[in-house]
Design a protein around this motif. Structure first.
Motif, mmCIF file in Angstrom:
data_model
loop_
_atom_site.group_PDB
_atom_site.id
_atom_site.type_symbol
_atom_site.label_atom_id
_atom_site.label_comp_id
_atom_site.label_asym_id
_atom_site.label_seq_id
_atom_site.Cartn_x
_atom_site.Cartn_y
_atom_site.Cartn_z
ATOM 1 N N ALA A 1 0.827 -1.208 0.000
ATOM 2 C CA ALA A 1 0.000 0.000 0.000
ATOM 3 C C ALA A 1 0.861 1.257 0.000
ATOM 4 O O ALA A 1 0.565 2.238 -0.706
ATOM 5 C CB ALA A 1 -0.926 -0.012 1.217
ATOM 6 N N LEU A 2 1.946 1.242 0.774
ATOM 7 C CA LEU A 2 2.843 2.402 0.781
ATOM 8 C C LEU A 2 3.477 2.625 -0.583
ATOM 9 O O LEU A 2 3.605 3.769 -1.049
ATOM 10 C CB LEU A 2 3.922 2.216 1.847
ATOM 11 C CG LEU A 2 3.463 2.334 3.306
ATOM 12 C CD1 LEU A 2 4.636 2.052 4.242
ATOM 13 C CD2 LEU A 2 2.897 3.722 3.579
ATOM 14 N N LEU A 3 3.888 1.543 -1.246
ATOM 15 C CA LEU A 3 4.470 1.686 -2.575
ATOM 16 C C LEU A 3 3.457 2.242 -3.573
ATOM 17 O O LEU A 3 3.804 3.048 -4.439
ATOM 18 C CB LEU A 3 5.012 0.336 -3.052
ATOM 19 C CG LEU A 3 6.268 -0.183 -2.340
ATOM 20 C CD1 LEU A 3 6.630 -1.569 -2.854
ATOM 21 C CD2 LEU A 3 7.437 0.775 -2.537
ATOM 22 N N ARG A 4 2.209 1.800 -3.461
ATOM 23 C CA ARG A 4 1.180 2.339 -4.352
ATOM 24 C C ARG A 4 0.970 3.826 -4.121
ATOM 25 O O ARG A 4 0.851 4.613 -5.062
ATOM 26 C CB ARG A 4 -0.132 1.581 -4.139
ATOM 27 C CG ARG A 4 -0.108 0.144 -4.647
ATOM 28 C CD ARG A 4 0.061 0.108 -6.171
ATOM 29 N NE ARG A 4 -1.029 0.792 -6.850
ATOM 30 C CZ ARG A 4 -2.155 0.228 -7.231
ATOM 31 N NH1 ARG A 4 -2.349 -1.066 -6.959
ATOM 32 N NH2 ARG A 4 -3.080 0.913 -7.870
ATOM 33 N N VAL A 5 0.937 4.221 -2.851
ATOM 34 C CA VAL A 5 0.761 5.649 -2.543
ATOM 35 C C VAL A 5 1.956 6.453 -3.036
ATOM 36 O O VAL A 5 1.805 7.537 -3.628
ATOM 37 C CB VAL A 5 0.549 5.834 -1.032
ATOM 38 C CG1 VAL A 5 0.549 7.310 -0.658
ATOM 39 C CG2 VAL A 5 -0.759 5.184 -0.592
ATOM 40 N N MET A 6 3.162 5.927 -2.821
ATOM 41 C CA MET A 6 4.353 6.628 -3.293
ATOM 42 C C MET A 6 4.381 6.708 -4.810
ATOM 43 O O MET A 6 4.861 7.698 -5.382
ATOM 44 C CB MET A 6 5.605 5.929 -2.768
ATOM 45 C CG MET A 6 5.785 6.029 -1.261
ATOM 46 S SD MET A 6 7.167 5.041 -0.642
ATOM 47 C CE MET A 6 8.533 5.835 -1.485
ATOM 48 N N GLY A 7 3.873 5.668 -5.489
ATOM 49 C CA GLY A 7 3.796 5.720 -6.946
ATOM 50 C C GLY A 7 2.843 6.790 -7.431
ATOM 51 O O GLY A 7 3.075 7.425 -8.470
ATOM 52 N N GLN A 8 1.771 7.024 -6.677
ATOM 53 C CA GLN A 8 0.819 8.056 -7.083
ATOM 54 C C GLN A 8 1.386 9.461 -6.901
ATOM 55 O O GLN A 8 1.041 10.372 -7.655
ATOM 56 C CB GLN A 8 -0.481 7.906 -6.277
ATOM 57 C CG GLN A 8 -1.237 6.617 -6.553
ATOM 58 C CD GLN A 8 -1.737 6.532 -7.984
ATOM 59 O OE1 GLN A 8 -2.101 7.535 -8.593
ATOM 60 N NE2 GLN A 8 -1.748 5.325 -8.532
ATOM 61 N N VAL A 9 2.230 9.644 -5.902
ATOM 62 C CA VAL A 9 2.782 10.984 -5.621
ATOM 63 C C VAL A 9 4.276 11.022 -5.936
ATOM 64 O O VAL A 9 5.013 11.808 -5.331
ATOM 65 C CB VAL A 9 2.522 11.382 -4.154
ATOM 66 C CG1 VAL A 9 1.042 11.535 -3.898
ATOM 67 C CG2 VAL A 9 3.126 10.349 -3.193
ATOM 68 N N ARG A 10 4.717 10.197 -6.858
ATOM 69 C CA ARG A 10 6.146 10.172 -7.181
ATOM 70 C C ARG A 10 6.636 11.492 -7.752
ATOM 71 O O ARG A 10 7.822 11.822 -7.636
ATOM 72 C CB ARG A 10 6.433 9.040 -8.160
ATOM 73 C CG ARG A 10 5.792 9.209 -9.528
ATOM 74 C CD ARG A 10 6.083 8.015 -10.429
ATOM 75 N NE ARG A 10 5.509 8.183 -11.751
ATOM 76 C CZ ARG A 10 4.270 7.907 -12.085
ATOM 77 N NH1 ARG A 10 3.451 7.417 -11.149
ATOM 78 N NH2 ARG A 10 3.820 8.090 -13.301
ATOM 79 N N ILE A 11 5.742 12.257 -8.389
ATOM 80 C CA ILE A 11 6.148 13.539 -8.948
ATOM 81 C C ILE A 11 6.550 14.513 -7.856
ATOM 82 O O ILE A 11 7.233 15.511 -8.106
ATOM 83 C CB ILE A 11 5.014 14.124 -9.811
ATOM 84 C CG1 ILE A 11 5.533 15.288 -10.656
ATOM 85 C CG2 ILE A 11 3.847 14.561 -8.940
ATOM 86 C CD1 ILE A 11 4.507 15.807 -11.633
ATOM 87 N N VAL A 12 6.145 14.243 -6.593
ATOM 88 C CA VAL A 12 6.545 15.067 -5.456
ATOM 89 C C VAL A 12 7.689 14.411 -4.695
ATOM 90 O O VAL A 12 8.636 15.090 -4.273
ATOM 91 C CB VAL A 12 5.346 15.305 -4.519
ATOM 92 C CG1 VAL A 12 5.762 16.101 -3.288
ATOM 93 C CG2 VAL A 12 4.231 16.035 -5.262
ATOM 94 N N ILE A 13 7.639 13.085 -4.521
ATOM 95 C CA ILE A 13 8.649 12.399 -3.722
ATOM 96 C C ILE A 13 10.018 12.430 -4.399
ATOM 97 O O ILE A 13 11.042 12.692 -3.752
ATOM 98 C CB ILE A 13 8.206 10.945 -3.451
ATOM 99 C CG1 ILE A 13 6.951 10.941 -2.571
ATOM 100 C CG2 ILE A 13 9.320 10.148 -2.793
ATOM 101 C CD1 ILE A 13 6.412 9.568 -2.301
ATOM 102 N N ILE A 14 10.053 12.183 -5.707
ATOM 103 C CA ILE A 14 11.341 12.146 -6.405
ATOM 104 C C ILE A 14 12.039 13.508 -6.378
ATOM 105 O O ILE A 14 13.236 13.585 -6.075
ATOM 106 C CB ILE A 14 11.144 11.634 -7.848
ATOM 107 C CG1 ILE A 14 10.735 10.154 -7.809
ATOM 108 C CG2 ILE A 14 12.408 11.809 -8.670
ATOM 109 C CD1 ILE A 14 10.413 9.570 -9.158
ATOM 110 N N PRO A 15 11.368 14.633 -6.680
ATOM 111 C CA PRO A 15 12.063 15.925 -6.548
ATOM 112 C C PRO A 15 12.542 16.210 -5.131
ATOM 113 O O PRO A 15 13.622 16.789 -4.947
ATOM 114 C CB PRO A 15 10.993 16.933 -6.996
ATOM 115 C CG PRO A 15 10.117 16.182 -7.910
ATOM 116 C CD PRO A 15 10.057 14.806 -7.343
#
Length: 423
Positions: free
Chosen positions: A89-103
């Motif tokens: 579930a955490l990976l799915r959430v991080m995948g949805q907001v990757r445009i924020v997490i990666i920067p």
């Protein structure tokens, strides 16, 4: 008076004796006399099945009948299953907001790289905002200047490179005809026609790929702006942001969390400095051979190798491939093979010596963990995963070690102890 006391004592004693007889206990029994041992349970009847005794961890006779190893395995299984579901579930959430997490992750890496320069300016009595702005603008100017040099050199030499490219293509065709393959003109024409037919058939897919590339460019621009803003505020207000996060923890855990976080930040800075060292060695190793063999655009190609080396393994390989193509077009296949050997040698040196030893020592993890982390990052998230995997492993390793340590962190020098009264 004595007679009255003796009479009262005898009456009390007789009452106690009578009470003991009514309760079934001999009145003459001494308090220290041992109790009779309980009678053993009767033996089970023939043909009856005895059940296993209850364990302290079991709540019913059914649980006691299950073997202990099976109970332990089942307990581990459902707990691991719960952890796996939460991680998924955490990976799915991080995948949805990757445009924020990666920067934000890239901003942390840049902040770890530029933090020493900000510290130097602060020690020189610069205001914090001014010091941060100067370092950030200086870093951007260095990167933009390097990219401008690379682009300008390629643009100026593009006409000559185009002429030599056509010559190189003809040389490749001649080699295919007269070389060990002995291809005929009809075969070459058929292969060229097959490539053109494949392009015509897949033009729609290429167009959709271009559209997705345009969307990717928009995401890159958005992420770049977020990286710049996040890096500025991390450099200027990093301590305040960290203190705010520490205050969210329970009071008894704040010092341990603060100690683990600061140690992890030092580890991240060591990783970034090691990455810069590896990039310099890659650029020097390839650039020197480009100058020796008089390959055009030697300086821009070395700069390109340096910038691309911040992406472990993949970046230096792609930039080295560009150098091989330039050598093939300018100096022929023999020189290109030599440059290819140089690129492969540098990559082997980086992958088997520099990355494990330099970065392994910097981030205090085993070299095998460094290599496996890079491979796992490439599989899970591509180039970005390769860029973030090793520092993430290093930070988590340091944080877990500090949190699991039984030693109490040292009291900060600026800590104030408040007491209700003097000792």
């Amino acid at each position: 008076m004595r007679e009255r006391l003796r009479h009262a004592y005898q009456s009390v004693r007789s009452r106690r004796r009578s009470a003991g007889l009514r309760a079934g206990t001999p009145a003459t029994a001494s308090p220290a006399s041992p109790r009779p041992a309980p009678a053993p349970p009767p033996p089970p009847a023939v043909g009856t099945k005895t059940s296993a005794p209850l364990h302290s961890s079991t709540t019913s006779r059914d649980d006691a009948d299950v073997p202990h190893a099976l109970r332990v395995g089942a307990a581990w299984s459902w707990r691991l299953l719960a952890i796996g579901i939460v991680a998924w579930a955490l990976l799915r959430v991080m995948g949805q907001v990757r445009i924020v997490i990666i920067p934000l992750a890239i901003a942390l890496l840049l902040s770890a790289l530029l933090a020493p320069a900000v510290g130097w300016l602060l020690r020189a009595r610069f205001p914090r905002s001014l010091a941060t702005a100067v370092v950030l603008v200086g870093g951007l100017a260095a990167v933009i200047g390097t990219l401008t040099l690379v682009v300008n050199e390629f643009i100026q030499g593009l006409p000559v490179l185009g002429e030599k490219s056509s010559q190189g293509v003809r040389q490749i065709q001649n080699w295919l005809r007269s070389g060990p393959l002995r291809l005929e003109d009809e075969q070459l024409d058929r292969y060229i026609n097959d490539v053109e037919g494949w392009l015509n058939e897949n033009i729609d897919g290429l167009t959709s790929g271009a559209l997705s590339t345009a969307a990717t460019v928009a995401e890159v621009l958005t992420g770049t702006i977020l990286v710049l803003f996040a890096t500025f505020f991390f450099l200027r207000d990093g301590n305040r942001i960290w203190r705010f996060l520490v205050r969210l923890m329970p009071v008894n855990a704040r010092w341990k969390v603060d100690d683990a976080g600061r140690a992890s930040w030092q580890t991240l800075g060591a990783y970034v400095r090691a990455t810069v060292l590896v990039a310099c060695i890659d650029a020097l190793g390839i650039g020197i051979f480009l100058v020796i063999f008089e390959i055009p655009f030697a300086l821009p190609l070395a700069a390109l190798v340096f910038l691309a080396s911040f992406i472990p393994i993949i970046g230096a390989t792609l930039s080295g491939g560009v150098a091989v193509l330039v050598a093939l077009v300018d100096s022929g296949p023999i020189t290109a093979l030599i440059i290819l050997g140089v690129v492969i040698g540098v990559q082997q040196l980086e992958g088997h010596v520099l990355q494990p030893l330099i970065m392994g020592r910097a981030v205090a993890i085993h070299p095998l963990a460094v290599i496996v982390g890079i491979a796992a990052g490439v599989v899970l998230a591509g180039v970005t995963g390769a860029l973030i995997a090793v520092p993430l492993i290093a930070v988590l390793n340091t944080a877990v070690r500090r949190l699991a340590a039984r030693t109490v962190p040292e009291t900060p020098s600026d800590a104030v102890v408040v007491a209700s009264r003097a000792p």
